[in-house]
Motif scaffolding. Sequence first.
Motif, mmCIF file in Angstrom:
data_model
loop_
_atom_site.group_PDB
_atom_site.id
_atom_site.type_symbol
_atom_site.label_atom_id
_atom_site.label_comp_id
_atom_site.label_asym_id
_atom_site.label_seq_id
_atom_site.Cartn_x
_atom_site.Cartn_y
_atom_site.Cartn_z
ATOM 1 N N ASN A 191 -72.974 -54.275 -41.414
ATOM 2 C CA ASN A 191 -72.907 -54.975 -40.222
ATOM 3 C C ASN A 191 -72.680 -56.372 -40.208
ATOM 4 O O ASN A 191 -73.095 -57.152 -39.298
ATOM 5 N N GLU A 192 -72.238 -56.894 -41.374
ATOM 6 C CA GLU A 192 -71.929 -58.142 -41.602
ATOM 7 C C GLU A 192 -72.976 -59.328 -41.671
ATOM 8 O O GLU A 192 -72.793 -60.164 -41.757
ATOM 9 N N SER A 193 -74.273 -58.769 -41.859
ATOM 10 C CA SER A 193 -75.221 -59.640 -42.420
ATOM 11 C C SER A 193 -75.356 -59.940 -43.767
ATOM 12 O O SER A 193 -74.484 -59.260 -44.406
ATOM 13 N N TYR A 194 -75.653 -61.242 -44.128
ATOM 14 C CA TYR A 194 -75.629 -61.493 -45.513
ATOM 15 C C TYR A 194 -76.755 -62.141 -45.980
ATOM 16 O O TYR A 194 -77.707 -62.674 -45.401
ATOM 17 N N TYR A 195 -77.199 -61.916 -47.308
ATOM 18 C CA TYR A 195 -78.422 -62.189 -47.847
ATOM 19 C C TYR A 195 -78.315 -63.014 -49.212
ATOM 20 O O TYR A 195 -77.115 -62.370 -50.032
ATOM 21 N N SER A 196 -78.759 -64.059 -49.728
ATOM 22 C CA SER A 196 -78.663 -64.744 -50.930
ATOM 23 C C SER A 196 -79.375 -64.061 -51.842
ATOM 24 O O SER A 196 -80.367 -63.235 -51.798
ATOM 25 N N ALA A 197 -78.921 -64.243 -53.153
ATOM 26 C CA ALA A 197 -79.743 -63.387 -54.361
ATOM 27 C C ALA A 197 -81.308 -64.007 -54.475
ATOM 28 O O ALA A 197 -81.973 -63.093 -54.552
ATOM 29 N N THR A 198 -81.489 -65.007 -53.999
ATOM 30 C CA THR A 198 -82.748 -65.537 -53.930
ATOM 31 C C THR A 198 -83.604 -64.901 -52.928
ATOM 32 O O THR A 198 -84.838 -64.274 -53.265
ATOM 33 N N GLU A 199 -83.153 -64.757 -51.865
ATOM 34 C CA GLU A 199 -83.925 -64.027 -50.668
ATOM 35 C C GLU A 199 -84.391 -62.500 -51.042
ATOM 36 O O GLU A 199 -85.177 -62.043 -50.970
ATOM 37 N N LEU A 200 -83.237 -61.954 -51.578
ATOM 38 C CA LEU A 200 -83.032 -60.391 -51.941
ATOM 39 C C LEU A 200 -84.155 -60.292 -53.291
ATOM 40 O O LEU A 200 -85.197 -59.628 -53.151
ATOM 41 N N LEU A 201 -84.033 -61.084 -54.336
ATOM 42 C CA LEU A 201 -84.996 -61.080 -55.489
ATOM 43 C C LEU A 201 -86.656 -61.433 -55.149
ATOM 44 O O LEU A 201 -87.460 -60.917 -55.623
ATOM 45 N N ASP A 202 -86.541 -62.355 -54.402
ATOM 46 C CA ASP A 202 -87.975 -62.855 -53.807
ATOM 47 C C ASP A 202 -88.706 -61.762 -53.285
ATOM 48 O O ASP A 202 -89.848 -61.609 -53.475
ATOM 49 N N GLY A 203 -87.936 -61.167 -52.134
ATOM 50 C CA GLY A 203 -88.339 -59.971 -51.244
ATOM 51 C C GLY A 203 -88.850 -58.762 -52.468
ATOM 52 O O GLY A 203 -89.894 -58.394 -52.357
ATOM 53 N N LEU A 204 -88.086 -58.375 -53.267
ATOM 54 C CA LEU A 204 -88.241 -57.484 -54.376
ATOM 55 C C LEU A 204 -89.529 -57.637 -55.131
ATOM 56 O O LEU A 204 -90.548 -56.844 -55.373
ATOM 57 N N ASN A 205 -89.590 -58.983 -55.460
ATOM 58 C CA ASN A 205 -90.747 -59.413 -56.213
ATOM 59 C C ASN A 205 -92.056 -59.175 -55.594
ATOM 60 O O ASN A 205 -93.234 -58.861 -56.248
ATOM 61 N N HIS A 206 -92.070 -59.495 -54.212
ATOM 62 C CA HIS A 206 -93.214 -59.495 -53.451
ATOM 63 C C HIS A 206 -93.824 -57.976 -53.405
ATOM 64 O O HIS A 206 -94.903 -57.632 -53.154
ATOM 65 N N LEU A 207 -92.620 -56.960 -53.004
ATOM 66 C CA LEU A 207 -92.742 -55.773 -52.907
ATOM 67 C C LEU A 207 -93.453 -54.876 -54.333
ATOM 68 O O LEU A 207 -94.103 -54.238 -54.226
ATOM 69 N N ALA A 208 -93.358 -55.665 -55.362
ATOM 70 C CA ALA A 208 -93.493 -55.282 -56.622
ATOM 71 C C ALA A 208 -94.984 -55.469 -56.997
ATOM 72 O O ALA A 208 -95.381 -55.678 -58.210
ATOM 73 N N ILE A 209 -96.031 -55.605 -55.899
ATOM 74 C CA ILE A 209 -97.020 -55.881 -56.242
ATOM 75 C C ILE A 209 -97.839 -54.547 -56.868
ATOM 76 O O ILE A 209 -99.022 -54.325 -57.263
ATOM 77 N N ASN A 210 -96.977 -53.347 -56.620
ATOM 78 C CA ASN A 210 -97.354 -51.963 -57.083
ATOM 79 C C ASN A 210 -96.745 -51.929 -58.438
ATOM 80 O O ASN A 210 -95.558 -52.210 -58.481
ATOM 81 N N ASP A 211 -97.534 -51.457 -59.374
ATOM 82 C CA ASP A 211 -96.922 -51.321 -60.910
ATOM 83 C C ASP A 211 -95.675 -50.287 -60.685
ATOM 84 O O ASP A 211 -94.783 -50.183 -61.552
ATOM 85 N N ALA A 212 -96.141 -49.226 -59.709
ATOM 86 C CA ALA A 212 -94.895 -48.255 -59.603
ATOM 87 C C ALA A 212 -93.737 -48.667 -59.155
ATOM 88 O O ALA A 212 -92.555 -48.240 -59.509
ATOM 89 N N ILE A 213 -93.513 -50.030 -58.214
ATOM 90 C CA ILE A 213 -92.610 -50.497 -57.697
ATOM 91 C C ILE A 213 -91.712 -51.137 -58.873
ATOM 92 O O ILE A 213 -90.372 -51.269 -58.775
ATOM 93 N N LYS A 214 -92.666 -51.791 -59.747
ATOM 94 C CA LYS A 214 -91.937 -52.412 -60.871
ATOM 95 C C LYS A 214 -90.890 -51.484 -61.568
ATOM 96 O O LYS A 214 -89.892 -51.848 -61.999
#
Length: 463
Positions: A191-214
Amino acid sequence: MDIYIPKIRLVAEYLVQNNFAELFVKIAASTAHHGLQPTNENELPTTVLALATCLFQNYSDQCPLLCQEFGRTGGVECVVQIVSTLKSPECEFEDDELLEGAFNCALGVLHNCIRLCVENRSRYRRADAVKILGGLRKGDISDVNLLLILAYIVDEEESETLAKSEGCVRMLIELLKEAVSRDDHFGFTENESYYSATELLDGLNHLAINDAIKAEIAKHGGMHCIIRMLQPDFSEEEHVVATQALWNLSFLDSIKHTSEVQATLPTLQSLATSESQPIREASSYAVWEIQDNQRTVEHPNYDDHPPSYQETVEAHAQSGPSGHVMISYQWDSQDRVTAIRDKLIQTGYKVWMDVDKMRGDILDAMADAVEKSDVILICMTERYKDSTSCRSEAKYASKKNKHIVPLLLEADYDPDGWLGILLGTKLFYKFCSDDEMTKKHGRTLQRTRQSWTSRINITISSS
């Protein structure tokens, strides 16, 4: 871009100085009074709200202070309610494009104001944002903005449920793969939204508070993206988020022992001498975790180094046992922890506490403090459990078989995840309120070194 971003920041600072966050909340409240539907009698307030939201989204992207003010003035609660109203069956916009545009702008504001000011997290949770935003997900690529907001505000259990049930880790990593492969380091959705590598990885890193997500991140190819972002053709900001992510993921043995991660050691050791303090700290700790807590990183001399470990201990030395009490805590709890430290010093104990957010040789100072302590107080909060640096401290203390005394500083927090496992069946003592702080806690810390000739009794009271 080099000229454009500073101009955005200047305008954002102007908005802060002129109380735009407070004005936005007043506009939102006025619009809610008239109703969001764009009928003839209330078309003006609805249009003003749409313009204000768009303006806030554009300028909050580069200004953490504006995001902080937004939280302080109640803006988070307002926009969460706006998002909920825009998607409610009762909201009947004739123009679907206008509705979708207003919705996406509101999500952009919510993303900026948590990404750049994580202190707003409690406001999102009080506004029931996890339930409201989670309920709007469709399970496809259009959910990226929702996922990036949720990544910062979910707890450990919600994180695992969110990621595993709907494949959001895979979705975010596919976008990240595209971003790191492009010259501009942006990933684009259908849908033509765009996200920087920094935004995407920072979000993933916060999601990874759970070791299963790591483990999920590694499973779907996320490690390759992170390692790619360590390379010289990526910016300092990208290096920061990549080293922080690698540090976080390296707590998992199945990740840090892979040949792919082990091969990053020379790059990380080079980054550990960076002039950037965040890169220096995160890369040093990543090496520390990957090499199983071996102190091998050489740090250059910087003018911003804190006082040495020995100077810190000597500054607080009092008569009493030969060792010291180390206090491990998360920065947001500093006021209460400082009160605990002062009571201990008044009682006659040597206390080591990082009160200056140490820079430069923080890793060496932390390791020294753990190794030379007789007792370690772990000041438990949810933010402590979610902190990579706190996890490194607590893990190293356990590895060195130090005597750990847990103090609970957050009344509604039940130690979970790695912290719950580390503590096991240990009893913990409550210091959640001023009343509890002023009561006497006659608790015994058993001697942990032969040089101690008697047990020490910690009494924290107002006396």
